[in-house]
Design an enzyme around this catalytic site. Structure first.
Site, PDB file in Angstrom:
ATOM      1  N   CYS A 170      34.051  52.370 -15.359  1.00 36.43           N
ATOM      2  CA  CYS A 170      33.146  53.108 -16.240  1.00 36.43           C
ATOM      3  C   CYS A 170      33.604  52.988 -17.696  1.00 36.43           C
ATOM      4  CB  CYS A 170      33.082  54.573 -15.849  1.00 36.43           C
ATOM      5  SG  CYS A 170      31.948  55.508 -16.907  1.00 36.43           S
ATOM      6  N   HIS A 216      32.453  43.933 -12.124  1.00 38.85           N
ATOM      7  CA  HIS A 216      31.331  43.841 -13.063  1.00 38.85           C
ATOM      8  C   HIS A 216      31.704  42.797 -14.117  1.00 38.85           C
ATOM      9  CE1 HIS A 216      27.890  45.494 -15.398  1.00 38.85           C
ATOM     10  NE2 HIS A 216      28.588  45.018 -16.404  1.00 38.85           N
ATOM     11  N   GLY A 234      26.456  42.868 -12.098  1.00 39.02           N
ATOM     12  CA  GLY A 234      26.108  42.691 -13.505  1.00 39.02           C
ATOM     13  C   GLY A 234      24.975  41.699 -13.704  1.00 39.02           C
ATOM     14  N   ASP A 235      23.820  42.210 -14.154  1.00 32.34           N
ATOM     15  CA  ASP A 235      22.680  41.381 -14.570  1.00 32.34           C
ATOM     16  C   ASP A 235      21.885  40.730 -13.439  1.00 32.34           C
ATOM     17  OD1 ASP A 235      23.414  42.045 -17.105  1.00 32.34           O
ATOM     18  OD2 ASP A 235      23.961  40.020 -17.754  1.00 32.34           O
ATOM     19  N   ARG A 244      21.168  48.688 -12.266  1.00 30.00           N
ATOM     20  CA  ARG A 244      19.983  49.055 -13.058  1.00 30.00           C
ATOM     21  C   ARG A 244      18.694  48.410 -12.568  1.00 30.00           C
ATOM     22  NH1 ARG A 244      22.204  47.627 -18.868  1.00 30.00           N
ATOM     23  NH2 ARG A 244      23.383  46.132 -17.622  1.00 30.00           N
TER      24      ARG A 244
END
Length: 330
Positions: A103, A172, A206-207, A230
């Site tokens: 984080c 990540h 990630g992505d 996300r």
């Protein structure tokens, strides 16, 4: 060949849901589980909050049978407190315990927790060892490439954490200093995976926001599985679409209007059921835009939904819009 974390069999190439603060709560996890996610985690939970019996931290321990396998993720800066928090978390009967060393946000990293530990690997190793010894459950870790571009130390981190007993590592593809900006770089993740000393599963994060990217990066970076964060918000179908593509080589049709509405309704009702009317409605507001992205008038719909405070009013609005959209899209 199946990927295993301890005795947990995740199948040949698992797709994981990332732990996201204020997002990956039980209502959100419910809709993702319906779409085939292989492993989920709670929101990250403060070790300080757990040992002080803070209501918000204790509530995050809520897990349900249908969610399994599921991990509880904890974070903190004090080794003794992390050991104690592990015992409390393990008592909630998850399938594994995950430690957050990734984080990047200020109020976590600047207090010596999360990604901050990437600046003190010796302490990270001691903390991890304490957590491993405090439970019989498998312990996993989520981290980043390093603190900044001058200290991309995840190769060393992977070896040393494996040596003290972690059973899987999610990386990540950004440093802490990047936060969530720029592009994720998975090349170092591949180097970790190729390290002959590494025997535990390595997951990339990630992505990954499309079926095509998941398929390409699976091959290019040689990871054992992919964690999605996300890109799953308002789009839980990404899990079934990726799996369908892996299994058939064909792109699955996106969710129908009916499916979008059903998922949104289910998410709302689960949110209210778990958090109560007021909080459940309020916290659902961050999800509406993503559920209806790209549909005509979706911005106006979201603007209306975020003003409503009653579940019945929201459901009635969704139903009337669904009927209108059905006619327009017919």
């Amino acid at each position: 060949m199946s990927v295993k974390i301890g005795n947990i069999d995740l199948g040949p190439f698992p797709i994981l849901l990332a732990p996201m603060e204020d997002v990956s709560d039980p209502p959100f996890r419910y809709v993702c589980k319906q779409q085939g996610v292989d492993l989920m985690y709670t929101e990250f939970i403060s070790s300080e909050g757990l040992i002080r019996h803070a209501a918000k931290s204790k509530q995050k321990l809520d897990i349900f049978t249908y969610e399994r396998p599921i991990g509880i993720q904890i974070f903190g800066s004090d080794i003794a407190h992390m050991r104690e928090a592990t015992e409390i978390a393990a008592a909630a009967s998850p399938d594994l315990i995950d430690i957050n060393y990734g984080c990047p946000v200020k109020n976590v990293a600047c207090r010596g927790a999360g990604a901050s530990l990437l600046q003190d690997i010796d302490k990270m190793v001691k903390m991890t060892e304490a957590v491993v010894k405090a439970t019989n459950l498998p312990v996993t870790v989520k981290t980043r490439l390093g603190w900044d571009d001058n200290s991309r130390n995840v190769y060393e981190v992977a070896e040393r954490l494996q040596d003290v007993g972690i059973r899987a590592l999610t990386i990540h593809g950004r440093t802490r200093s990047q936060m969530y900006k720029g592009q994720a770089d998975w090349t170092l993740i591949r180097e970790v995976k190729r390290n002959p000393r590494i025997q535990i599963p390595i997951f990339g994060n990630g992505d990954v926001d499309s079926v095509e990217k998941a398929a390409a990066w699976r091959m290019e970076y040689e990871v054992d599985g992919i964690m999605i964060g996300r890109a799953a918000i308002g789009n839980p179908w990404i899990f079934r679409e990726i799996k369908h593509y892996f299994n058939t080589g064909e792109r699955m049709q996106g969710p129908s209007l009916e499916e979008r509405m059903d998922a949104c309704r289910t998410h709302l009702l689960k949110s209210v059921e778990w958090k109560g009317q007021r909080t459940g409605v309020l916290e659902m507001r961050r999800h509406y835009a993503n559920y209806f992205k790209g549909l005509p008038g979706s911005k106006d719909l979201r603007m209306k939904l975020v003003t409503l405070e009653n579940t019945d009013d929201i459901l009635a609005t969704l139903e009337s819009v669904k009927n209108r959209w059905s006619e327009e899209l017919a």
